[in-house]
Design a protein around this motif. Structure first.
Motif, PDB file in Angstrom:
ATOM      1  N   HIS A  60       0.874  -1.172   0.000  1.00 33.93           N
ATOM      2  CA  HIS A  60       0.000   0.000   0.000  1.00 33.93           C
ATOM      3  C   HIS A  60       0.913   1.224   0.000  1.00 33.93           C
ATOM      4  O   HIS A  60       2.103   1.095   0.276  1.00 33.93           O
ATOM      5  N   ASP A  61       0.360   2.396  -0.295  1.00 35.45           N
ATOM      6  CA  ASP A  61       1.189   3.600  -0.332  1.00 35.45           C
ATOM      7  C   ASP A  61       1.830   3.913   1.016  1.00 35.45           C
ATOM      8  O   ASP A  61       2.911   4.506   1.068  1.00 35.45           O
ATOM      9  N   GLU A  62       1.194   3.537   2.119  1.00 36.35           N
ATOM     10  CA  GLU A  62       1.713   3.891   3.438  1.00 36.35           C
ATOM     11  C   GLU A  62       2.386   2.753   4.185  1.00 36.35           C
ATOM     12  O   GLU A  62       3.068   2.989   5.180  1.00 36.35           O
ATOM     13  N   LEU A  63       2.158   1.528   3.741  1.00 42.16           N
ATOM     14  CA  LEU A  63       2.812   0.419   4.428  1.00 42.16           C
ATOM     15  C   LEU A  63       3.025  -0.756   3.505  1.00 42.16           C
ATOM     16  O   LEU A  63       2.411  -0.870   2.452  1.00 42.16           O
ATOM     17  N   TYR A  64       3.941  -1.598   3.928  1.00 41.77           N
ATOM     18  CA  TYR A  64       4.317  -2.799   3.196  1.00 41.77           C
ATOM     19  C   TYR A  64       4.385  -3.906   4.246  1.00 41.77           C
ATOM     20  O   TYR A  64       5.089  -3.766   5.238  1.00 41.77           O
ATOM     21  N   VAL A  65       3.626  -4.970   4.031  1.00 40.87           N
ATOM     22  CA  VAL A  65       3.576  -6.061   5.010  1.00 40.87           C
ATOM     23  C   VAL A  65       4.104  -7.333   4.356  1.00 40.87           C
ATOM     24  O   VAL A  65       3.707  -7.665   3.235  1.00 40.87           O
ATOM     25  N   SER A  66       4.992  -8.031   5.029  1.00 40.82           N
ATOM     26  CA  SER A  66       5.413  -9.346   4.551  1.00 40.82           C
ATOM     27  C   SER A  66       5.184 -10.361   5.672  1.00 40.82           C
ATOM     28  O   SER A  66       5.417 -10.084   6.839  1.00 40.82           O
ATOM     29  N   VAL A  67       4.693 -11.510   5.279  1.00 40.55           N
ATOM     30  CA  VAL A  67       4.427 -12.590   6.227  1.00 40.55           C
ATOM     31  C   VAL A  67       5.136 -13.833   5.717  1.00 40.55           C
ATOM     32  O   VAL A  67       5.030 -14.171   4.536  1.00 40.55           O
ATOM     33  N   GLY A  68       5.853 -14.483   6.613  1.00 39.86           N
ATOM     34  CA  GLY A  68       6.520 -15.707   6.205  1.00 39.86           C
ATOM     35  C   GLY A  68       7.514 -16.186   7.225  1.00 39.86           C
ATOM     36  O   GLY A  68       7.543 -15.739   8.370  1.00 39.86           O
ATOM     37  N   GLN A  69       8.333 -17.084   6.771  1.00 38.00           N
ATOM     38  CA  GLN A  69       9.329 -17.727   7.613  1.00 38.00           C
ATOM     39  C   GLN A  69      10.669 -17.064   7.347  1.00 38.00           C
ATOM     40  O   GLN A  69      11.221 -17.169   6.266  1.00 38.00           O
ATOM     41  N   ASP A  70      11.183 -16.350   8.330  1.00 41.09           N
ATOM     42  CA  ASP A  70      12.472 -15.680   8.221  1.00 41.09           C
ATOM     43  C   ASP A  70      13.553 -16.645   8.689  1.00 41.09           C
ATOM     44  O   ASP A  70      13.402 -17.313   9.700  1.00 41.09           O
TER      45      ASP A  70
END
Length: 132
Positions: A60-70
């Motif tokens: 999104h213009d105001e945020l970036y979300v990533s979900v996963g296994q780091d």
């Protein structure tokens, strides 16, 4: 959903497909709760190698979300507060436990707190220099 299920076996593609589907559904709920319209954000995923969860992204213009296994931190949600869509500036960033996908209202509260702070700071900066 068991979020921290170890994806060790190449034959566990059924779990990986369910995992990606469920995360996308939760991120859609998150975006809706933040007031984003469908055209305001993108939802993508990378399946990754057989032995990893892959990654699911909401941009999104105001945020970036990533979900996963780091590889280092384990299973988590990362939220980057950006100036433009897709920007993953190193700061500020939140690293949250993946279990928050089970509590969308709390995840929204946390994200809104940071978004409001960012918006207030931006408005303050736009108003010109502060009086001494």
């Amino acid at each position: 959903m068991e979020w921290r299920y170890p994806i060790k076996d190449r034959t566990d593609l059924e779990y990986k497909a369910r995992y990606h589907s469920e995360v996308k559904q939760r991120l859609t709920q998150f975006a809706t709760a933040l007031g984003f319209k469908d055209q305001d954000y993108d939802l993508r995923s990378i399946k990754g190698y057989d032995d990893s969860s892959g990654l699911i992204f909401l941009t999104h213009d105001e945020l970036y979300v990533s979900v996963g296994q780091d590889a280092f931190a384990g299973w988590e949600i990362k939220i980057y507060f950006s100036e433009r869509r897709g920007d993953r500036s190193p700061t500020p960033r939140l690293e949250l436990p993946i279990e928050l996908l089970d509590n969308i209202p709390l995840l929204v509260l946390i994200a809104n707190d940071h978004l409001n702070h960012k918006r207030n700071l931006k408005a303050l900066q736009a108003s010109g220099p502060l009086p001494s």
